[in-house]
Design a protein around this motif. Structure first.
Motif, short mmCIF file in Angstrom:
data_model
loop_
_atom_site.label_atom_id
_atom_site.label_comp_id
_atom_site.label_asym_id
_atom_site.label_seq_id
_atom_site.Cartn_x
_atom_site.Cartn_y
_atom_site.Cartn_z
N ILE A 136 0.84 -1.20 0.00
CA ILE A 136 0.00 0.00 0.00
C ILE A 136 0.87 1.25 0.00
O ILE A 136 0.61 2.23 -0.71
N GLU A 137 1.94 1.23 0.78
CA GLU A 137 2.86 2.37 0.82
C GLU A 137 3.52 2.58 -0.54
O GLU A 137 3.66 3.71 -1.02
N ALA A 138 3.90 1.48 -1.18
CA ALA A 138 4.50 1.56 -2.51
C ALA A 138 3.51 2.16 -3.50
O ALA A 138 3.87 3.04 -4.30
N PHE A 139 2.28 1.69 -3.46
CA PHE A 139 1.24 2.20 -4.35
C PHE A 139 1.04 3.70 -4.17
O PHE A 139 1.02 4.46 -5.15
N CYS A 140 0.89 4.16 -2.95
CA CYS A 140 0.62 5.58 -2.69
C CYS A 140 1.82 6.45 -3.08
O CYS A 140 1.64 7.55 -3.62
N VAL A 176 8.25 5.25 -10.69
CA VAL A 176 8.78 4.18 -9.85
C VAL A 176 10.17 4.57 -9.34
O VAL A 176 10.51 4.34 -8.18
N SER A 177 10.97 5.18 -10.20
CA SER A 177 12.33 5.58 -9.79
C SER A 177 12.30 6.58 -8.65
O SER A 177 13.04 6.45 -7.66
N GLU A 178 11.45 7.59 -8.77
CA GLU A 178 11.35 8.61 -7.73
C GLU A 178 10.78 8.02 -6.44
O GLU A 178 11.23 8.34 -5.34
N ALA A 179 9.78 7.14 -6.58
CA ALA A 179 9.20 6.50 -5.40
C ALA A 179 10.24 5.64 -4.69
O ALA A 179 10.32 5.62 -3.46
N ALA A 180 11.07 4.92 -5.47
CA ALA A 180 12.12 4.09 -4.88
C ALA A 180 13.13 4.96 -4.13
O ALA A 180 13.62 4.59 -3.06
N ARG A 181 13.43 6.14 -4.70
CA ARG A 181 14.36 7.07 -4.03
C ARG A 181 13.77 7.55 -2.71
O ARG A 181 14.46 7.59 -1.68
N GLN A 182 12.49 7.92 -2.72
CA GLN A 182 11.85 8.42 -1.51
C GLN A 182 11.76 7.36 -0.42
O GLN A 182 11.91 7.64 0.76
N LEU A 183 11.51 6.12 -0.84
CA LEU A 183 11.36 5.03 0.13
C LEU A 183 12.69 4.36 0.45
O LEU A 183 12.73 3.46 1.30
N ASP A 184 13.74 4.79 -0.26
CA ASP A 184 15.08 4.22 -0.07
C ASP A 184 15.06 2.70 -0.24
O ASP A 184 15.50 1.93 0.63
N ASN A 194 14.95 -0.68 -3.46
CA ASN A 194 15.31 -1.09 -4.82
C ASN A 194 14.13 -0.89 -5.77
O ASN A 194 12.99 -1.22 -5.44
N ARG A 195 14.42 -0.32 -6.95
CA ARG A 195 13.35 -0.04 -7.92
C ARG A 195 12.65 -1.31 -8.37
O ARG A 195 11.43 -1.35 -8.50
N THR A 196 13.42 -2.38 -8.61
CA THR A 196 12.83 -3.65 -9.05
C THR A 196 11.90 -4.21 -7.98
O THR A 196 10.80 -4.68 -8.28
N LYS A 197 12.35 -4.15 -6.73
CA LYS A 197 11.53 -4.65 -5.63
C LYS A 197 10.22 -3.85 -5.52
O LYS A 197 9.15 -4.42 -5.28
N LEU A 198 10.31 -2.54 -5.75
CA LEU A 198 9.12 -1.70 -5.68
C LEU A 198 8.14 -2.06 -6.81
O LEU A 198 6.92 -2.16 -6.58
N SER A 199 8.67 -2.26 -8.01
CA SER A 199 7.81 -2.64 -9.14
C SER A 199 7.12 -3.98 -8.88
O SER A 199 5.94 -4.17 -9.20
#
Length: 292
Positions: A6-10, A18-26, A28-33
């Motif tokens: 849910i946090e990833a989605f928001c 996805v790249s910016e979201a991965a940066r904000q959440l610190d 991995n971009r692949t893991k976030l996707s």
């Protein structure tokens, strides 16, 4: 479905990437996707419309976005409640400060307190420098920050100097005192003074007006306004008046005590453990005073 998905989605919805979201959440971009895809698979819907490197919410994504945000807010509230119950942080901290440092500095620090220490609510009040120690001793506030005029060994309060602050005896650029090559005590006594006043019952000789004619204020900013507009003189902290000196709207009085230094302190009740947020704030104020 879990809260990390849910946090990833928001976060992706807010950033559009996805790249910016991965940066904000610190993370991995692949893991976030993969988290987003797993959530879409479980819900059997597409949450985003993909266009190049940009992601926009689909109709299904728009429909669940508000509820997803509410879930994250609820999670944060649960964590905060548990932290407060376990005693890790105070639920509420009251801070008194004087206005010897510019309001802009406090306005820049306050949001960081709220963001970095979400388990604590902060109430910051403006008080006279002469009242800061008394407010801490009497339990009206938890901590205080400002110029230390007390110079006493009070067993009920701890004084932690964060840096030196220069105090200047000043007047308006066209005031008669500004034209004098040497100003005596007698000259000051017969000129209108803007002085610092306070409610503390304890006598404080450091804050007694020198002039026969004076008007008292509980804030340096009010004193500054009086000096600029009412033909008065007074003792003000350098950080508050530097730009007025540079614009030659104020002049330093050529008196023996025209320039003095005082400690800028954090006042803490004796025996009280320091709140981590106050340690952070003390470090930031120390850095400001050192750079100044």
């Amino acid at each position: 479905m879990n809260l990390s998905q849910i946090e990833a989605f928001c976060t992706v919805a807010d950033s559009g990437s996805v790249s910016e979201a991965a940066r904000q959440l610190d993370c991995n971009r692949t893991k976030l996707s993969m988290s987003i895809k797993a959530l879409e698979k479980e819900l059997s819907v597409e949450l985003f419309i993909r266009s190049g490197n940009q992601l926009m919410l689909s109709e299904a994504g728009k429909a669940i976005y508000r509820d997803s945000q509410n879930l994250l807010v609820t999670e944060a509230r649960i964590r905060q409640t548990c932290a407060q119950v376990s005693g890790d942080f105070s639920a509420e901290v009251w801070i008194a400060r004087d206005d010897s440092l510019p309001d802009e500095l406090w306005q820049s620090l306050s949001p960081h307190l709220n963001n970095d220490f979400p388990s604590t609510s902060f109430n910051i009040i403006l008080a006279s420098s002469g009242d800061l120690a008394n407010l801490v001793v009497t339990g009206q506030v938890d901590f205080a920050f400002g110029v230390d005029y007390e110079r006493t060994d009070d067993p009920h309060v701890t004084y932690q100097p964060l840096g030196k602050i220069r105090m200047m005896s000043v007047c308006g650029a066209v005031h008669p005192l500004s034209k004098m090559r040497r100003v005596t005590d007698n000259d000051l006594r017969h000129s209108m003074q803007a002085a610092m006043v306070y409610l503390n019952e304890k006598d404080n000789p450091e804050l007694k007006p020198l002039s026969i004619r004076h008007v008292g204020f509980s804030s340096f900013d009010y004193m500054l306004h009086c000096i600029l507009n009412e033909d008065a003189w007074g003792v003000l902290p350098e950080p508050l008046i530097r730009h007025h000196l540079r614009k030659q709207e104020l002049a330093v009085i050529k008196h023996t005590y025209g320039l003095t230094q005082e400690d800028y302190c954090m006042f803490t009740p004796a025996g009280m453990s320091e709140h981590p947020a106050m340690s952070w704030l003390a470090d930031k104020l120390n850095e400001y005073l050192f750079d100044f």
